[in-house]
Each structure stands twice: as structure tokens, then as C-alpha cells.
Design an enzyme around this catalytic site. Structure first.
Site, short mmCIF file in Angstrom:
data_model
loop_
_atom_site.label_atom_id
_atom_site.label_comp_id
_atom_site.label_asym_id
_atom_site.label_seq_id
_atom_site.Cartn_x
_atom_site.Cartn_y
_atom_site.Cartn_z
N ASP A 216 0.91 -1.14 0.03
CA ASP A 216 -0.26 0.10 0.12
C ASP A 216 0.93 1.24 0.09
O ASP A 216 2.04 1.33 0.32
CB ASP A 216 -1.08 -0.07 1.27
CG ASP A 216 -1.77 1.12 1.30
OD1 ASP A 216 -2.49 1.56 0.56
OD2 ASP A 216 -1.83 1.78 2.28
N ASP B 158 -1.51 -0.82 5.93
CA ASP B 158 -1.88 -0.51 7.29
C ASP B 158 -3.31 -0.09 7.75
O ASP B 158 -3.59 0.05 8.68
CB ASP B 158 -1.10 0.68 7.76
CG ASP B 158 -1.38 1.86 6.94
OD1 ASP B 158 -1.48 3.01 7.48
OD2 ASP B 158 -1.62 1.83 5.69
N ASP C 270 -7.26 -2.20 3.87
CA ASP C 270 -6.08 -3.26 3.54
C ASP C 270 -6.49 -4.55 4.15
O ASP C 270 -5.78 -5.55 3.53
CB ASP C 270 -4.79 -2.70 3.81
CG ASP C 270 -4.58 -1.56 2.98
OD1 ASP C 270 -4.85 -1.27 1.97
OD2 ASP C 270 -3.78 -0.56 3.88
#
Length: 635
Positions: free
Chosen positions: A338, A528, A532
Site C-alpha cells: 500500500d 496499514d 487493507d
């Protein structure tokens, strides 16, 4: 195992491992060795016509072997005959039956001492993992109505104020109530460098106050703290076996009955092929065969190697939720990450404000009123920029999934989010908005475009070197983000990421990861945010940034990085590789020596003394090899 919700339950009675050895065994074995030496020195000559040496050897045998004999008997009552304890009991009692008393005692003495050393090494590894993290204070100073009292941390409620003196550990998660203070965060992050926290910033249980009396506002109960969750995860990790461990366990269950059968054949089969067959000679060889074939070096040193790997990672701020994930990290060939909070700091700051229909300050107040209902870093950046100055009250606020927020302020319909939000509500806006590189929050008032706010994030200091290290390891790097493609491309180019995809809703991330998996890649996903969590669960190895990460993502992840540093991703891979290398060294050592000495024993070249020294010696070498994992460097 403790419950993470509510009050900590009473500590359960300590579970006794029936395979563990008496703590007094070294003393008993020392006495047994004295008796063994006495028997070797004097033999039959103490009292004529009396089997003095048999008594001496029998005493030595019982002193050193009662634990092994007891375990073999208890297992035999459950019809469990194919284990190392029963194997050793048969071999040593057989040695006594053919008059090889000294060898029977020697086998039992050295085998028992070897088992005790193995138990001690495993217990030490488990204790070191637990002690590394079970550092929660037993008491805490709480300030209530201006009065200070020392209480049990379990009795402290959310929003209470606790006071931490210099040198003391923080007992509960919270936020700084004092202006600032420096903390040692090594227990949580593996980093010894002091970390300065300012008023309003998060402080976690286990941090050590370094400089002055500090007050912290509690934000989580004792058993909901990150430290409690870390301890829970590490304790659980030792019970989740890797494929190598499972293979060895299955192997031992098949291997042991086979060597029993081979020992019986070695004893009786030569009768049909050897002209001068001597039962005692071949029975002795079969006993040597049984001693050498004991699989204890494998079944003890391998779990010990994985305990060491988990402990090594924990000391560096990386939590593996199972030893199986150490193996998985050695096999991944693609790292999917990410962007926000993983490769960038997730600390956004307002850069530019453009207003079409209102004064800039008024537009900001509308945006901040709406964004104050969100925990997203971008929303927080806008609220922080306004700094709480006469915030308006937003009503009927709703999140438009993956787009932004809508609500009512002073009776006006307000929208704040990305450009897709305005498209969804058929609101036109200037085309130059889409050309902006930084993250853009567009605002609409009463279905009319009102302006935009640009916000920029900062790349983490170690992100560039981490991506370079991944490439040196031969890993493909991919970045996924819900941010617009122009921003994603800018960050990807700065970092040297192989592939980057923007404008992704949570389900879009899931689809991208699935596409990569369908292409035959073994992937680790690092994220995080709460959005996600589904991707973390889908990946072969899910990694959560534990400092800033959401509870949902941390709970779903297989591996948690406590200090949010991208460099810990490659450190986790190194921890897995080191562990795997040591484990397979032990397997090769144990199997190689056993095959050689088995052949020597079957040929009558090796005796029981040599067999037990080979068996115990290999086990101890394997243990020492496994223990050294905890001293290695993975950064």
C-alpha cells in the site's frame, strides 16, 4: 492464554509437559556416573560370588533412567510404543539382558543428560520470547481529582490520567497529556533510539519514560494494549507449526516403527544366512541400531530453530504469528505494498487551497466540519490545518464508499472527497483539478463545485533503500493505492517501484492481488489501513504496519511490523531465510551422521558407547546450532 477483552482472567495452572525432564536430573546423573565408574573399576571383585556390579549398575541405571523408563511406561499403557523413550528403554534393558551392564548404563546416562539439555534449551527459547515482551508493569500511578494513587493497571479506565516517572515503563496505551517527553521504544519496535512524543501523540504500553515526570491519558484497557496483543500473538506463534515441523513430526511417526522393524530383522534375519550365527552378537547389533536411530535430534532441534527465529524477529520489532510464516517469507517473489502509511508517512499537510464561490477560510471550515467525522489521514490533515478554530457542526454525515463524505452544514448539502465523488453526483468541475499531482479534496456546496484543497504526503526515510534491497533480493515490487494515478506514479518513480496502480477502491486492490496470484506469483502484501484488511487476508503472507495500522489489519495479518519501517519487510525475509538455513543444516547433520553410524552398527563396527555418543553428540550440536539464531543480525 489471556483474554484481550475486559479484565485479565486468573492465571491458569501451569501445564506440565509429560515429556519434560526432572530439574534434579543433572545431580542424579552425576551420582549415576560415579556408580558407573565404580562398577567399571571393581567389577565382580568386591564380594566373591555376589553380583556386586549388577547392583551397582542397576542403581546407576535407575538414578539416570527413571524419567525415561517412566515416560516409556506411561506411553506404552496408551499403546504408544513408537517413541524415543520406549526405544531407549528397550535398548538399555536389552543391554542388561545380555550382560552389557556398563554400556546399558552409559546409554541411559548420556541419553538422559542429552534430553535434559534439549528440554532446557527449548524452555530457555520459550522464556526468552515471553520475557522479551511480557514487560507490563504491575502497578501504575493514576491521577484522579488531583490526587495520586498507585493501583493495579487492570483497574484503570479509559480517559484516566496516569503519571509515569523517569525510568518507569508506561503501563497502558494512551496519548500524551503533558507537553512532551522522550521514550525508549525498544520493547515494541526493536529500536533503541529515543522517540520524542508531544501532546496528543500516541504512547504505548512498554515504552520507558526517559527524562521527566509525564502524564498520559489512557485510551485502551490493560488487556487491549498493543503490548498485550503482541504478547498474545507471540505466544500463539509457537503453537503454529511450519511445514518443515509438520513434515518432521509425520516423518518421526513413520520412521520410528520402521527402525523398530529393521532392528528386529537385524537380530533374527542373519540366522538364515550366516553359518556361525550368534544370537547375542546380533541382538547387541540390533540394540546399537535402536540407539542410533533415535530421532530426538530432529524432533527437538527443529522446533527450537523456529522458536529462535520468532525470538530474533521479535527483538527487531517484527512479530510472526506462526513459525509457518517464517517459511512463507523465504518463498515470496513479489512484494505488494500500500502507499499511504506503508511507503509514505501518512502524515498529510495542506499545500494549496482554491475557492470558487466562498472566501478561502469559509471553504476550509465547511471541509473541516465534514472531515472531522472521518479518521482518514487526509481528513485529519484538513482538521489540523484549521486547528479547531470555530468548527461548524455537520449533520447526517455519510461515507460514500471509496469516494468521500457527504452531510449537512447549516442546512446546506456539502460534499468533500475525490473527483469521483463529484462525478457520482453529476457535478461538473474544472478539468485542471484532475491534472493536479498532489492528493486533491474537492468540495461541492448545494450540488455546485466550490473549490479544492491539495494535500501532500512524505516518503519514509528508509523506503528508497528498502525497494533497492528488494530488487537485490530478486523480488518484484508492486504498489497499490486508492490515490489518483498521477500521485501514485510520482511516488513509484521516486522509489523505483516496478508496477504502480492508483484509483483503486478496496475491492480493486483485492482484484489486483488476485490477478497477481493467478499469474503464479507468491506474494506478501504490506498495508496499514482498515481497507487493507481484505488484501492482507488474501496474500500468501499478510504484513501489517503495527504502529499506525488499524486493529482490523493487525488482527488479519500474519506478520506485524511494530515501528512502521519498510526496511523491516526485508528484515522479515532475512529472519525466515536464516531460520530455514539453520533448520536444514540440523536435518542434514542429524540424518547424515545417523545413516553413517547405523551402517557401522549393523556391520558390528560401532558399539553402544559409540552409538550413544553419536546420538547425544548430534543432538547437542543441533541444539547449539539452533540457539545461535538468536544472536544473528537480520537488518
Amino acid at each position: 492464554m489471556q483474554d484481550l477483552k475486559g479484565t485479565k482472567p486468573q492465571t491458569p495452572a501451569k501445564k506440565v509437559d509429560e515429556n519434560s525432564f526432572n530439574k534434579h536430573l543433572p545431580l542424579l546423573s552425576a551420582i549415576a556416573i560415579l556408580f558407573l565408574m565404580l562398577g567399571l573399576e571393581y567389577g565382580f571383585n568386591i564380594i566373591p560370588s555376589f553380583p556386586t556390579n549388577l547392583i551397582i549398575y542397576a542403581v546407576a541405571f535407575i538414578l539416570s533412567g527413571y524419567n525415561v523408563l517412566g515416560l516409556a511406561w506411561r506411553k506404552a499403557k496408551r499403546f504408544d510404543f513408537f517413541n524415543e523413550f520406549f526405544l531407549m528403554s528397550v535398548a538399555t534393558i536389552g543391554a542388561f539382558a545380555i550382560g552389557s551392564y556398563s554400556e546399558g548404563v552409559a546409554v541411559m546416562v548420556f541419553y538422559s543428560i542429552g534430553e535434559w539439555f534439549q528440554d532446557a534449551a527449548v524452555d530457555r527459547a520459550k522464556r526468552s520470547i515471553k520475557a522479551l515482551l511480557d514487560i507490563r508493569p504491575d502497578s501504575v500511578t493514576v491521577v484522579r481529582n488531583g490526587e495520586r494513587s498507585v493501583v493495579d493497571p487492570k483497574t484503570v479506565a479509559v480517559n484516566d490520567i496516569i503519571e509515569v516517572k523517569p525510568g518507569e515503563k508506561v503501563a497502558l496505551d494512551g496519548e500524551m497529556f503533558s507537553d512532551s517527553a522522550s521514550f525508549n521504544t525498544a520493547a515494541l519496535t526493536g529500536e533503541s533510539k529515543p522517540d520524542t512524543k508531544r501532546k496528543g501523540e500516541a504512547v504505548f504500553a512498554g515504552m520507558i519514560n526517559l527524562d521527566k515526570v509525564t502524564q498520559v491519558k489512557v485510551k485502551a484497557l490493560f488487556n487491549d494494549s498493543k503490548l498485550s496483543q503482541i504478547l498474545e500473538m507471540v505466544q500463539d506463534a509457537t503453537s503454529r507449526k511450519s511445514k518443515t515441523q509438520l513434515f518432521i513430526s509425520k516423518f518421526a511417526k513413520i520412521y520410528t516403527p520402521i527402525v523398530f522393524a529393521l532392528a528386529i530383522l537385524l537380530c533374527f534375519l542373519p540366522y538364515f544366512f550366516v553359518s556361525d550365527y550368534d544370537f547375542q552378537q546380533w541382538f547387541y547389533r540390533s540394540l546399537v541400531f535402536l540407539v542410533i536411530s533415535c530421532p530426538c535430534a530432529l524432533v527437538v532441534s527443529i522446533p527450537l530453530g523456529y522458536f529462535g527465529g520468532i525470538g530474533l524477529a521479535s527483538r527487531n520489532g517484527i512479530l510472526f504469528k506462526g513459525s509457518n510464516f517464517l517459511d512463507v517469507m523465504t518463498q515470496v517473489n513479489t512484494i505488494v505494498m500500500d502507499k499511504t502509511g506503508t511507503l509514505t508517512k501518512g502524515v498529510f499537510k495542506v499545500q494549496e487551497i482554491s475557492s470558487e464561490v466562498l472566501p478561502t477560510e469559509e471553504l476550509l471550515k465547511y471541509a473541516a466540519a465534514l472531515e472531522s467525522n472521518s479518521t482518514h489521514p487526509i481528513a485529519k490533515a484538513i482538521v489540523d490545518y484549521v486547528d479547531g478554530k470555530s468548527l461548524l457542526q455537520a449533520e447526517n454525515v455519510e461515507e460514500v464508499h471509496g469516494h468521500g463524505l457527504k452531510g449537512l452544514i447549516d442546512g446546506k448539502a456539502i460534499l468533500a472527497g475525490n473527483s469521483k465523488l463529484l462525478k457520482k453526483f453529476n457535478i461538473s468541475y474544472p478539468t485542471e483539478v484532475d491534472a493536479l499531482v498532489d492528493t486533491v479534496v474537492v468540495i461541492a456546496i448545494e450540488n455546485r463545485y466550490a473549490g479544492f484543497i491539495t494535500i501532500a504526503d512524505e516518503i519514509k526515510e528508509d523506503a528508497v533503500n528498502t525497494v533497492k534491497q528488494m530488487h537485490r533480493m530478486g523480488l518484484q515490487t508492486v504498489m497499490l493505492s486508492g490515490d489518483k494515478q498521477a500521485v501514485v506514479d510520482k511516488v513509484a518513480n521516486a522509489l523505483g517501484i516496478d508496477e504502480a496502480y492508483g484509483d483503486l477502491l478496496p475491492e480493486g486492490k483485492v482484484q489486483k492481488v488476485q490477478d497477481i496470484k493467478n499469474a503464479g506469483k507468491l506474494i506478501a502484501f504490506v498495508g496499514d489501513g482498515i481497507n487493507d484488511a481484505p488484501v492482507v487476508a488474501l496474500a500468501d503472507a499478510g504484513i501489517a504496519m503495527g504502529g499506525l495500522g488499524s486493529d482490523a489489519t493487525i488482527e488479519t495479518a500474519d506478520i506485524v511490523i511494530q515501528n512502521d519501517q519498510p526496511s523491516k519487510i526485508t528484515a522479515a525475509i532475512n529472519a525466515g531465510k536464516i531460520t530455514k538455513r539453520i533448520v536444514w543444516q540440523n536435518i542434514g547433520l542429524a540424518m547424515g551422521v545417523k545413516i553413517i553410524v547405523l551402517a557401522l552398527g549393523a556391520g558390528g563396527i560401532a558399539n553402544l558407547w559409540e552409538a550413544v555418543i553419536a546420538d547425544v553428540g548430534v543432538a547437542l550440536l543441533a541444539i547449539l546450532n539452533a540457539v545461535r539464531i538468536q544472536k544473528m543480525n537480520i537488518i
